[in-house]
Design an enzyme around this catalytic site. Structure first.
Site, short mmCIF file in Angstrom:
data_model
loop_
_atom_site.label_atom_id
_atom_site.label_comp_id
_atom_site.label_asym_id
_atom_site.label_seq_id
_atom_site.Cartn_x
_atom_site.Cartn_y
_atom_site.Cartn_z
N THR A 12 0.81 -1.22 0.00
CA THR A 12 0.00 0.00 0.00
C THR A 12 0.84 1.27 0.00
OG1 THR A 12 -1.78 -1.12 1.16
CG2 THR A 12 -1.77 1.26 1.32
N ASP A 56 1.20 -6.43 -4.64
CA ASP A 56 0.44 -6.52 -3.40
C ASP A 56 1.01 -7.74 -2.68
OD1 ASP A 56 -2.80 -5.85 -2.41
OD2 ASP A 56 -1.75 -7.61 -1.61
N SER A 57 1.23 -7.64 -1.38
CA SER A 57 1.95 -8.72 -0.71
C SER A 57 1.17 -10.02 -0.62
CB SER A 57 2.42 -8.26 0.68
OG SER A 57 1.34 -8.23 1.58
N SER A 58 -0.09 -10.01 -1.03
CA SER A 58 -0.81 -11.29 -1.10
C SER A 58 -0.20 -12.18 -2.17
CB SER A 58 -2.29 -11.05 -1.43
OG SER A 58 -2.87 -10.31 -0.38
N ASP A 89 0.06 -7.04 4.58
CA ASP A 89 -0.74 -8.27 4.73
C ASP A 89 0.12 -9.50 5.03
OD1 ASP A 89 -2.96 -6.77 4.21
OD2 ASP A 89 -3.33 -7.57 2.20
N GLN A 274 -3.78 -21.79 18.91
CA GLN A 274 -4.62 -20.77 18.27
C GLN A 274 -4.66 -19.49 19.10
OE1 GLN A 274 -8.45 -22.53 17.32
NE2 GLN A 274 -7.45 -24.28 16.36
N CYS A 275 -4.26 -19.58 20.38
CA CYS A 275 -4.19 -18.37 21.21
C CYS A 275 -3.03 -17.52 20.74
CB CYS A 275 -3.97 -18.73 22.68
SG CYS A 275 -5.32 -19.63 23.40
N1 ASP Z 1 -2.85 -5.33 0.43
C1 ASP Z 1 -1.70 -4.58 0.88
C2 ASP Z 1 -0.47 -5.48 0.79
O1 ASP Z 1 -0.24 -6.25 1.67
C3 ASP Z 1 -1.91 -4.06 2.26
C4 ASP Z 1 -0.79 -3.20 2.79
O2 ASP Z 1 0.22 -2.95 2.19
O3 ASP Z 1 -0.95 -2.74 3.92
O4 ASP Z 1 0.24 -5.40 -0.17
#
Ligand code: ASP
Length: 339
Positions: A12, A56-58, A89, A274-275
């Site tokens: 972002t 985008d880091s996804s 992300d 999971q905690c």
């Molecule tokens: N979707 C964005 C990413 O991870 C979110 C961010 O940068 O905060 O690339």
């Protein structure tokens, strides 16, 4: 004059809204520079490596982790520190992976990004970027103050393999409840000296080529035998099992048998909770003792991000499941506290 390498992967921080579709997409680094003229005023030479395709880091993956590690290796002796611009992300996964890939690190590798693009009026990007650079160049007695892979976000510096993305809409995007923050920025930049790891002599060793033969088994009451079998019998070498509370699972015999069979067949299974706060204590309850008996590894207080990337790293280091299990339970880069 100090020297910093900024590695720009996307996120972002460098995104702009597409005029037609209105979706946020990464842009090139020059446009970031245009928004931070303050960079010129830092008493520091800043070099920038921008990936050809900023993402985008996804879309982050182990191949790009190796490229980031390779860049750090290539420029290691030229610079005082590194700042990696990355989407928030999956930042904690990349920071965790890099912490394992960069053994004996003695220079800062500071990940940062932002929740709002750098061109936005209320952006958090400028503070994150400027302070990340300050931290990357900070020295005392000619030694880096934070020779670790870290995440700097919203005035706090976290150990990379202890942090996770906690909030998708506040500037306070990260938390690290199982380990203290390494520094806090306010009027002064205060380092928590006793919580920062120091390098051991011997120099940097870079490990590339993680093995992604990993899957995840997240438990929930009512999980079916079919669902568990599908995961543990998949063609993978390592499984991260996310359990209840202090590392507990159902004691139904079909479940224990399923896990035992997988381990007997050479798979490595690590138990994390999971905690988000606290640690796995195998054998504290009746509902975890059976796991210890059949050879499940204790993941202690590791984050999910650290457990997955540590498994990928260890599978690249050894074919011996017992060795991988032993290392999983060992503190290699400050990622867990043995209790
Ligand atoms: N979707 C964005 C990413 O991870 C979110 C961010 O940068 O905060 O690339």
């Amino acid at each position: 004059m100090c020297q910093i390498l900024i590695i720009y992967t996307g996120g972002t921080i460098g995104m702009m809204s597409d005029p037609k579709t209105k979706v946020l997409r990464p842009i090139n680094f020059e446009q970031i520079m245009d928004n931070v003229p303050e960079l010129e005023r830092l008493n520091c030479r800043i070099n920038v490596h921008s990936f050809d395709e900023v993402i985008d880091s996804s879309n982050m993956n182990p191949k790009i982790w190796s490229q980031i590690a390779g860049l750090i290796e290539q420029h290691y002796h030229e610079v005082d520190g590194f700042v990696v611009l990355h989407g928030s992300d999956t930042m904690a996964f990349t920071a965790s992976a890099l912490s394992f890939m960069l053994e004996n690190l003695d220079k800062p590798v500071i990940f940062t990004g932002s929740q709002l693009p750098i061109s936005a009026i209320r952006t958090d990007a400028k503070e994150n970027l400027m302070t990340a650079i300050e931290i990357a160049k900070a020295k005392k007695n000619d030694r880096s103050r934070v020779p670790e892979v870290c995440i700097y976000f919203d005035y706090k510096l976290f150990r990379g393999n202890r942090a996770f993305k906690y909030n998708s809409s506040k500037f306070e995007a990260f938390r690290s409840p199982n380990y203290p923050i390494l520094a806090e920025s306010g009027v002064h930049l205060r380092f928590s000296v006793n919580d920062i790891r120091q390098p051991v002599p011997g120099g940097l060793i870079v490990h590339k080529g993680l093995v992604n033969d990993v899957s995840v088994l997240k438990l929930y009451p009512g999980i079916s035998q079919r669902a568990v079998e599908a995961i543990v019998n998949a063609d993978v070498r390592g499984i991260v099992m996310e359990t209840f509370g202090a590392g507990n699972t159902t004691t139904d015999s079909w479940f224990t048998d399923c896990i035992k069979n997988a381990i007997d067949n050479g798979k490595v299974i690590v138990d994390i909770s999971q905690c988000k706060v606290g640690t796995v204590e195998l054998g504290r309850y009746e509902t975890s003792k059976q796991l210890k008996d059949i050879g499940v590894a204790n993941g202690y207080d590791m984050t999910f991000e650290a457990a997955v990337t540590k498994m990928m790293y260890l599978l690249s280091q050894s074919d011996d499941p017992n060795q991988v299990r032993e290392w999983l339970e060992t503190d290699l880069r400050g990622e867990l506290t043995v209790s």
